[in-house]
Design an enzyme around this catalytic site. Structure first.
Site, mmCIF file in Angstrom:
data_model
loop_
_atom_site.group_PDB
_atom_site.id
_atom_site.type_symbol
_atom_site.label_atom_id
_atom_site.label_comp_id
_atom_site.label_asym_id
_atom_site.label_seq_id
_atom_site.Cartn_x
_atom_site.Cartn_y
_atom_site.Cartn_z
ATOM 1 N N GLY A 8 0.844 -1.161 0.011
ATOM 2 C CA GLY A 8 0.114 -0.018 -0.108
ATOM 3 C C GLY A 8 0.813 1.328 0.199
ATOM 4 O O GLY A 8 0.314 2.349 -0.158
ATOM 5 N N CYS A 9 2.188 1.074 0.175
ATOM 6 C CA CYS A 9 3.103 2.343 0.159
ATOM 7 C C CYS A 9 3.448 2.590 -1.337
ATOM 8 O O CYS A 9 3.706 1.547 -2.183
ATOM 9 C CB CYS A 9 4.222 2.101 1.191
ATOM 10 S SG CYS A 9 3.888 2.124 2.950
ATOM 11 N N GLN A 10 3.829 3.783 -1.644
ATOM 12 C CA GLN A 10 4.247 3.893 -2.962
ATOM 13 C C GLN A 10 5.948 3.630 -3.012
ATOM 14 O O GLN A 10 6.467 3.320 -4.095
ATOM 15 C CB GLN A 10 4.153 5.406 -3.497
ATOM 16 C CG GLN A 10 2.715 5.863 -3.701
ATOM 17 C CD GLN A 10 2.693 7.041 -4.131
ATOM 18 O OE1 GLN A 10 3.686 8.154 -3.911
ATOM 19 N NE2 GLN A 10 1.294 7.504 -4.819
ATOM 20 N N SER A 11 6.504 3.647 -1.636
ATOM 21 C CA SER A 11 7.829 3.169 -1.552
ATOM 22 C C SER A 11 7.682 1.645 -1.359
ATOM 23 O O SER A 11 6.958 1.201 -0.717
ATOM 24 C CB SER A 11 8.498 3.827 -0.569
ATOM 25 O OG SER A 11 8.429 5.595 -1.029
#
Length: 115
Positions: free
Chosen positions: A55-58
């Site tokens: 769920g994180c872009q990173s």
């Protein structure tokens, strides 16, 4: 504002003092990024799907090592490929370091971040 000695671990008190002292967001970002640089390296073998934060872009990994339930503190490892996210992960590691699993469950980390 005092700073920890070179190589000394950042404490919760130092973290909170720095965030209170730094009123400019650019200074806060630099401080958070610097925390990420001080984060102990996460063992490569822990960078698995099991520890991956979805769920994180990173790319972010968090591994929690529990004790045998005897009340000893947990060990938390974290890493990210993004400097600011790695710094935020370092903040979480600092805030939870030395706590038992029960203390972590009871700890209001959101209130600290709100502060």
């Amino acid at each position: 504002m005092s700073t920890p000695a070179e190589g000394a671990p950042v404490t919760v008190e130092h973290l909170l003092e720095a965030m209170r002292f730094l009123d400019d967001w650019e200074d806060r970002y630099r401080f958070i990024i610097d925390l990420g640089h001080k984060l102990p390296p996460m063992p490569e073998e822990e960078k698995t799907e099991e520890h991956f934060v979805h769920g994180c872009q990173s790319r972010v990994w968090v591994a929690l090592h529990e004790s045998a339930g005897d009340g000893t503190p947990i060990i938390l490892h974290a890493d990210s490929d993004a400097f600011i996210v790695k710094g935020l992960a370092a903040m979480v590691v600092v805030l939870l370091a030395g706590r038992t699993a029960r203390e972590i469950v009871d700890y209001d980390i959101e209130a600290v971040f709100d502060e």
